[in-house]
Design a protein around this motif. Structure first.
Motif, PDB file in Angstrom:
ATOM      1  N   VAL A   1       0.855  -1.179   0.000  1.00  0.00           N
ATOM      2  CA  VAL A   1       0.000   0.000   0.000  1.00  0.00           C
ATOM      3  C   VAL A   1       0.893   1.231   0.000  1.00  0.00           C
ATOM      4  O   VAL A   1       1.699   1.423   0.929  1.00  0.00           O
ATOM      5  CB  VAL A   1      -0.928   0.025   1.223  1.00  0.00           C
ATOM      6  N   GLU A   2       0.741   2.051  -1.003  1.00  0.00           N
ATOM      7  CA  GLU A   2       1.584   3.229  -1.128  1.00  0.00           C
ATOM      8  C   GLU A   2       0.897   4.450  -0.523  1.00  0.00           C
ATOM      9  O   GLU A   2      -0.342   4.538  -0.503  1.00  0.00           O
ATOM     10  CB  GLU A   2       1.868   3.499  -2.606  1.00  0.00           C
TER      11      GLU A   2
ATOM     12  N   ARG B   1       8.047   3.485 -12.590  1.00  0.00           N
ATOM     13  CA  ARG B   1       7.151   4.580 -12.901  1.00  0.00           C
ATOM     14  C   ARG B   1       6.595   4.407 -14.306  1.00  0.00           C
ATOM     15  O   ARG B   1       7.210   3.772 -15.165  1.00  0.00           O
ATOM     16  CB  ARG B   1       7.873   5.919 -12.800  1.00  0.00           C
ATOM     17  N   GLU B   2       5.421   4.962 -14.500  1.00  0.00           N
ATOM     18  CA  GLU B   2       4.798   4.936 -15.815  1.00  0.00           C
ATOM     19  C   GLU B   2       4.426   6.343 -16.233  1.00  0.00           C
ATOM     20  O   GLU B   2       3.923   7.126 -15.425  1.00  0.00           O
ATOM     21  CB  GLU B   2       3.540   4.067 -15.798  1.00  0.00           C
ATOM     22  N   VAL B   3       4.690   6.641 -17.483  1.00  0.00           N
ATOM     23  CA  VAL B   3       4.247   7.898 -18.059  1.00  0.00           C
ATOM     24  C   VAL B   3       3.462   7.562 -19.321  1.00  0.00           C
ATOM     25  O   VAL B   3       3.692   6.521 -19.930  1.00  0.00           O
ATOM     26  CB  VAL B   3       5.428   8.834 -18.393  1.00  0.00           C
TER      27      VAL B   3
ATOM     28  N   ALA C   1       4.893  11.352 -12.981  1.00  0.00           N
ATOM     29  CA  ALA C   1       4.520  10.007 -13.437  1.00  0.00           C
ATOM     30  C   ALA C   1       3.680   9.341 -12.358  1.00  0.00           C
ATOM     31  O   ALA C   1       3.559   9.853 -11.248  1.00  0.00           O
ATOM     32  CB  ALA C   1       5.765   9.158 -13.705  1.00  0.00           C
ATOM     33  N   VAL C   2       3.137   8.182 -12.696  1.00  0.00           N
ATOM     34  CA  VAL C   2       2.552   7.300 -11.693  1.00  0.00           C
ATOM     35  C   VAL C   2       3.659   6.355 -11.235  1.00  0.00           C
ATOM     36  O   VAL C   2       4.299   5.707 -12.055  1.00  0.00           O
ATOM     37  CB  VAL C   2       1.363   6.503 -12.256  1.00  0.00           C
ATOM     38  N   TYR C   3       3.883   6.290  -9.949  1.00  0.00           N
ATOM     39  CA  TYR C   3       4.945   5.470  -9.385  1.00  0.00           C
ATOM     40  C   TYR C   3       4.341   4.265  -8.661  1.00  0.00           C
ATOM     41  O   TYR C   3       3.357   4.397  -7.933  1.00  0.00           O
ATOM     42  CB  TYR C   3       5.793   6.287  -8.413  1.00  0.00           C
TER      43      TYR C   3
ATOM     44  N   GLY D   1      -0.179   2.181  -7.040  1.00  0.00           N
ATOM     45  CA  GLY D   1       0.331   3.288  -7.847  1.00  0.00           C
ATOM     46  C   GLY D   1      -0.154   4.625  -7.337  1.00  0.00           C
ATOM     47  O   GLY D   1      -1.306   4.760  -6.903  1.00  0.00           O
ATOM     48  N   THR D   2       0.737   5.597  -7.346  1.00  0.00           N
ATOM     49  CA  THR D   2       0.356   6.945  -6.936  1.00  0.00           C
ATOM     50  C   THR D   2       0.930   7.958  -7.920  1.00  0.00           C
ATOM     51  O   THR D   2       2.002   7.758  -8.488  1.00  0.00           O
ATOM     52  CB  THR D   2       0.869   7.278  -5.523  1.00  0.00           C
ATOM     53  N   GLN D   3       0.212   9.040  -8.085  1.00  0.00           N
ATOM     54  CA  GLN D   3       0.597  10.074  -9.032  1.00  0.00           C
ATOM     55  C   GLN D   3       1.493  11.095  -8.345  1.00  0.00           C
ATOM     56  O   GLN D   3       1.091  11.716  -7.366  1.00  0.00           O
ATOM     57  CB  GLN D   3      -0.644  10.780  -9.586  1.00  0.00           C
TER      58      GLN D   3
END
Length: 122
Positions: free
Chosen positions: A5-6, A38-40, A92-94, A115-117
């Motif tokens: 859990v982030e 991370r996702e972009v 990004a979303v990490y 995931g968190t922004q």
């Protein structure tokens, strides 16, 4: 069961810093390496960094290694990701993730956080 859990996403000005957490279940935290990706939009996931399950070894992507620190608190089953001198391109979303193989490849990891922004404003 949620394994990871982030903490919530952040909005930070460029040049600032952040410290985010990833809380793991006991079984996931022990003997699992914890990594961040991370996702972009329009790009594949990028490796950010990883800490070994012992907490004695870390490695980072070249783009962030001089500005990042990943640490783990065994008493809290939590891993922290710190980054300073933030840039707009760090937006990004990490995701934090856990796996028994320490790798910079996402496919090696078994459990993923939600995931968190992270948004860095210029």
């Amino acid at each position: 069961q949620e394994h990871l859990v982030e903490s919530g996403g952040v909005l930070v000005q460029a040049g600032g810093s952040l410290r985010l957490s990833c809380a793991a279940s006991v079984g996931t935290f022990s003997r699992h390496n914890i990594a961040w990706f991370r996702e972009v939009p329009a790009k594949d996931g990028d490796f950010v960094g990883v800490i070994s399950w012992t907490g004695t070894s870390t490695s980072y992507a070249d783009s962030v290694k001089d500005r990042s620190t990943i640490s783990r608190d065994s008493a809290k089953n939590t891993v922290y990701r710190e980054m300073s001198s933030l840039k707009a391109e760090n937006t990004a979303v990490y995701y934090c993730t856990a796996g028994t193989v320490r790798s910079n490849c996402a496919i090696q990891y078994n459990y993923w956080g939600q995931g968190t922004q992270d948004t860095i404003s210029s």
